[in-house]
Design an enzyme around this catalytic site. Sequence first.
Site, PDB file in Angstrom:
ATOM      1  N   GLY A 137       0.822  -1.214   0.000  1.00 51.25           N
ATOM      2  CA  GLY A 137       0.000   0.000   0.000  1.00 51.25           C
ATOM      3  C   GLY A 137       0.852   1.258   0.000  1.00 51.25           C
ATOM      4  O   GLY A 137       2.085   1.200   0.130  1.00 51.25           O
ATOM      5  N   ASP A 138       0.181   2.389  -0.201  1.00 53.09           N
ATOM      6  CA  ASP A 138       0.845   3.698  -0.186  1.00 53.09           C
ATOM      7  C   ASP A 138       1.891   3.828  -1.289  1.00 53.09           C
ATOM      8  O   ASP A 138       2.862   4.571  -1.135  1.00 53.09           O
ATOM      9  CB  ASP A 138       1.508   3.965   1.177  1.00 53.09           C
ATOM     10  CG  ASP A 138       0.537   3.744   2.327  1.00 53.09           C
ATOM     11  OD1 ASP A 138      -0.593   4.227   2.225  1.00 53.09           O
ATOM     12  OD2 ASP A 138       0.916   3.074   3.297  1.00 53.09           O
TER      13      ASP A 138
ATOM     14  N   LYS B 159      -0.583   5.360  -5.917  1.00 52.67           N
ATOM     15  CA  LYS B 159      -1.428   5.017  -7.070  1.00 52.67           C
ATOM     16  C   LYS B 159      -2.189   6.238  -7.580  1.00 52.67           C
ATOM     17  O   LYS B 159      -2.509   6.357  -8.750  1.00 52.67           O
ATOM     18  CB  LYS B 159      -2.449   3.934  -6.671  1.00 52.67           C
ATOM     19  CG  LYS B 159      -1.817   2.640  -6.231  1.00 52.67           C
ATOM     20  CD  LYS B 159      -2.847   1.627  -5.775  1.00 52.67           C
ATOM     21  CE  LYS B 159      -3.309   1.781  -4.349  1.00 52.67           C
ATOM     22  NZ  LYS B 159      -2.342   1.526  -3.295  1.00 52.67           N
TER      23      LYS B 159
ATOM     24  N   ARG C 136     -22.954 -12.936   7.237  1.00 49.70           N
ATOM     25  CA  ARG C 136     -24.286 -12.629   6.660  1.00 49.70           C
ATOM     26  C   ARG C 136     -25.139 -11.866   7.664  1.00 49.70           C
ATOM     27  O   ARG C 136     -26.354 -12.035   7.734  1.00 49.70           O
ATOM     28  CB  ARG C 136     -25.004 -13.911   6.203  1.00 49.70           C
ATOM     29  CG  ARG C 136     -24.691 -14.393   4.819  1.00 49.70           C
ATOM     30  CD  ARG C 136     -23.273 -14.841   4.561  1.00 49.70           C
ATOM     31  NE  ARG C 136     -22.696 -15.773   5.490  1.00 49.70           N
ATOM     32  CZ  ARG C 136     -22.846 -17.097   5.427  1.00 49.70           C
ATOM     33  NH1 ARG C 136     -23.546 -17.645   4.486  1.00 49.70           N
ATOM     34  NH2 ARG C 136     -22.247 -17.889   6.296  1.00 49.70           N
TER      35      ARG C 136
ATOM     36  N   GLN D 152      -5.528  -0.292  -1.140  1.00 50.99           N
ATOM     37  CA  GLN D 152      -4.522  -1.106  -0.468  1.00 50.99           C
ATOM     38  C   GLN D 152      -3.617  -1.717  -1.563  1.00 50.99           C
ATOM     39  O   GLN D 152      -3.446  -1.101  -2.593  1.00 50.99           O
ATOM     40  CB  GLN D 152      -5.131  -2.167   0.450  1.00 50.99           C
ATOM     41  CG  GLN D 152      -5.735  -1.596   1.724  1.00 50.99           C
ATOM     42  CD  GLN D 152      -7.060  -0.894   1.507  1.00 50.99           C
ATOM     43  OE1 GLN D 152      -7.946  -1.394   0.839  1.00 50.99           O
ATOM     44  NE2 GLN D 152      -7.204   0.280   2.072  1.00 50.99           N
TER      45      GLN D 152
ATOM     46  N   GLY E  12      -6.000   5.967   2.232  1.00 51.48           N
ATOM     47  CA  GLY E  12      -5.901   7.423   2.355  1.00 51.48           C
ATOM     48  C   GLY E  12      -5.108   7.948   1.188  1.00 51.48           C
ATOM     49  O   GLY E  12      -4.011   7.458   0.925  1.00 51.48           O
ATOM     50  N   HIS E  13      -5.683   8.853   0.422  1.00 52.30           N
ATOM     51  CA  HIS E  13      -4.896   9.447  -0.646  1.00 52.30           C
ATOM     52  C   HIS E  13      -4.979  10.951  -0.564  1.00 52.30           C
ATOM     53  O   HIS E  13      -6.019  11.519  -0.261  1.00 52.30           O
ATOM     54  CB  HIS E  13      -5.261   8.919  -2.031  1.00 52.30           C
ATOM     55  CG  HIS E  13      -6.706   8.586  -2.187  1.00 52.30           C
ATOM     56  ND1 HIS E  13      -7.191   7.308  -2.055  1.00 52.30           N
ATOM     57  CD2 HIS E  13      -7.767   9.375  -2.429  1.00 52.30           C
ATOM     58  CE1 HIS E  13      -8.489   7.339  -2.210  1.00 52.30           C
ATOM     59  NE2 HIS E  13      -8.879   8.574  -2.443  1.00 52.30           N
TER      60      HIS E  13
HETATM   61  P1  IMP Z   1      -7.011  -2.681   8.362  1.00 56.38           P
HETATM   62  O1  IMP Z   1      -7.214  -2.673   6.894  1.00 56.38           O
HETATM   63  O2  IMP Z   1      -7.307  -1.360   9.034  1.00 56.38           O
HETATM   64  O3  IMP Z   1      -7.678  -3.834   9.041  1.00 56.38           O
HETATM   65  O4  IMP Z   1      -5.425  -2.906   8.630  1.00 56.38           O
HETATM   66  C1  IMP Z   1      -4.781  -4.128   8.319  1.00 56.38           C
HETATM   67  C2  IMP Z   1      -3.364  -3.871   7.804  1.00 56.38           C
HETATM   68  O5  IMP Z   1      -3.441  -3.264   6.525  1.00 56.38           O
HETATM   69  C3  IMP Z   1      -2.550  -2.917   8.678  1.00 56.38           C
HETATM   70  O6  IMP Z   1      -1.186  -3.314   8.626  1.00 56.38           O
HETATM   71  C4  IMP Z   1      -2.720  -1.573   7.974  1.00 56.38           C
HETATM   72  O7  IMP Z   1      -1.648  -0.704   8.234  1.00 56.38           O
HETATM   73  C5  IMP Z   1      -2.729  -2.028   6.525  1.00 56.38           C
HETATM   74  N1  IMP Z   1      -3.435  -1.105   5.635  1.00 56.38           N
HETATM   75  C6  IMP Z   1      -4.774  -1.010   5.441  1.00 56.38           C
HETATM   76  N2  IMP Z   1      -5.047  -0.071   4.518  1.00 56.38           N
HETATM   77  C7  IMP Z   1      -3.874   0.428   4.124  1.00 56.38           C
HETATM   78  C8  IMP Z   1      -3.507   1.425   3.152  1.00 56.38           C
HETATM   79  O8  IMP Z   1      -4.345   2.022   2.459  1.00 56.38           O
HETATM   80  N3  IMP Z   1      -2.169   1.654   3.032  1.00 56.38           N
HETATM   81  C9  IMP Z   1      -1.230   0.973   3.753  1.00 56.38           C
HETATM   82  N4  IMP Z   1      -1.530   0.048   4.640  1.00 56.38           N
HETATM   83  C10 IMP Z   1      -2.838  -0.224   4.830  1.00 56.38           C
END
Ligand code: IMP
Length: 416
Positions: A20-21, A24, A153, A229, A48-49
């Site tokens: 992620g990050d 994109k 469900r 993600q 988050g973008h």
């Molecule tokens: P959750 O999606 O909040 O349940 O987090 C699960 C894992 O995914 C954690 O390690 C978060 O930091 C990571 N994660 C979730 N969304 C993002 C994203 O958009 N960018 C980077 N890491 C993410």
Amino acid sequence: MSTFIPSLGRVCAVIGAQWGDEGKGKAIDMLAESFDVIARASGGANAGHTIFFGGKKHVFHLLPSGCFHAKKKVILGSGMVIHLPTLLQEIKELEDAGIEIRGRLGISYGAHIVLECYKNIDAALEERRSKGGTAIGTTKRGIGPAYMFKAMRSGLRMESLHMPETELKAEVLKIADLSQSLFGVKVDVDRELASLLAAAKELAPSLTTMSILLESLAKKEKILVEGAQATLLDIDHGTYPYVTSSATTAAGALQGLGLPPSCLTSVIGVAKAYCTRVGGGEFPTEATGDAEARLRERGGEYGATTGRPRRCGWLHIPALNVASLINGFSAWNITKLDVLDDEDEIPVGIARTDQDAQAPVPYEYLPGWKASTKGIRLFEDLPKNAQRFITFIEEKTMLPVRLIGTGPNREDMIVR
Ligand code: IMP
């Protein structure tokens, strides 16, 4: 003029290859002009973008980064989990900036709603895990619980916003009961209901079935699928259990949007020129000490959603190759090349350490270029060693690098 964009065809997905990050949003921003529809398939406000418009910085979590391109249709797909107050806030932020969104926004009836209590369940589960030393480091946005309720469900879908108040309340009471009995988390039913009713008024006109995308296909409109993600966080193919709860691959995106796999004409894999991760879990090429601090500061590597400092390290070719195979990438977008401008040499992990997780990753050390690449827009203008870095990635992944990010501004991009 590069032939790259026309070569993408009618349905293109932009998918993160790491944790992620990857950035994109910038490719999406550039491509959105050439597409009619921008569709997000999965995940929620864990993403988050950062978007700059009207001279202001905006951080969006639910609306796709392509949303500020006026007149483009924006779709939130069935695979998403939506925190309604966050969505309303983002719509307001766009409208305050003078950008119309409601008339072109389609939200799937099938997307699930993230209730406030899911955030509390998320926090409670993290707390329990952290006592055992296995915290995932979730964003605490209630994402895992939303997908848990969905898989049980027992979730609330966007379609429930059409229910009369009494029925909606009965649904919330059922969830409150489960929340209490399964997780010991008490639910403020009145608050949840008030939030749902407020959102129902605002969002009901935007609710739609996913056949809206099939109609787009039939009309030969061009669809840009904005991944959320990234591949290594995928619930099935990522570094489980340190993953998110949704499908983050190209196939997962098609599933979340109800699009047939055969419609996909291209997939752009997005990877940073190095690598970052937020939260726990393996990171074979993680840097330490000065090197990590340099990458973090130069790359501004702090979470857009949580503000957490990201763990930083080096590119890992085997991970890129796995992501490329799973997603069927057509080309790479390598982002943030300029972050490496000051490095003397650049380690690139070139093999896996599956047999022995403690064994050091074998690296190849590429010479740095020690010159600014910021804002460069032609590949030929890159320093020779920066060109070599890019061709090294191409050779090792057997995939062309067609987009290269060279700075934070919209124009800081090489298109080949
Ligand atoms: P959750 O999606 O909040 O349940 O987090 C699960 C894992 O995914 C954690 O390690 C978060 O930091 C990571 N994660 C979730 N969304 C993002 C994203 O958009 N960018 C980077 N890491 C993410």
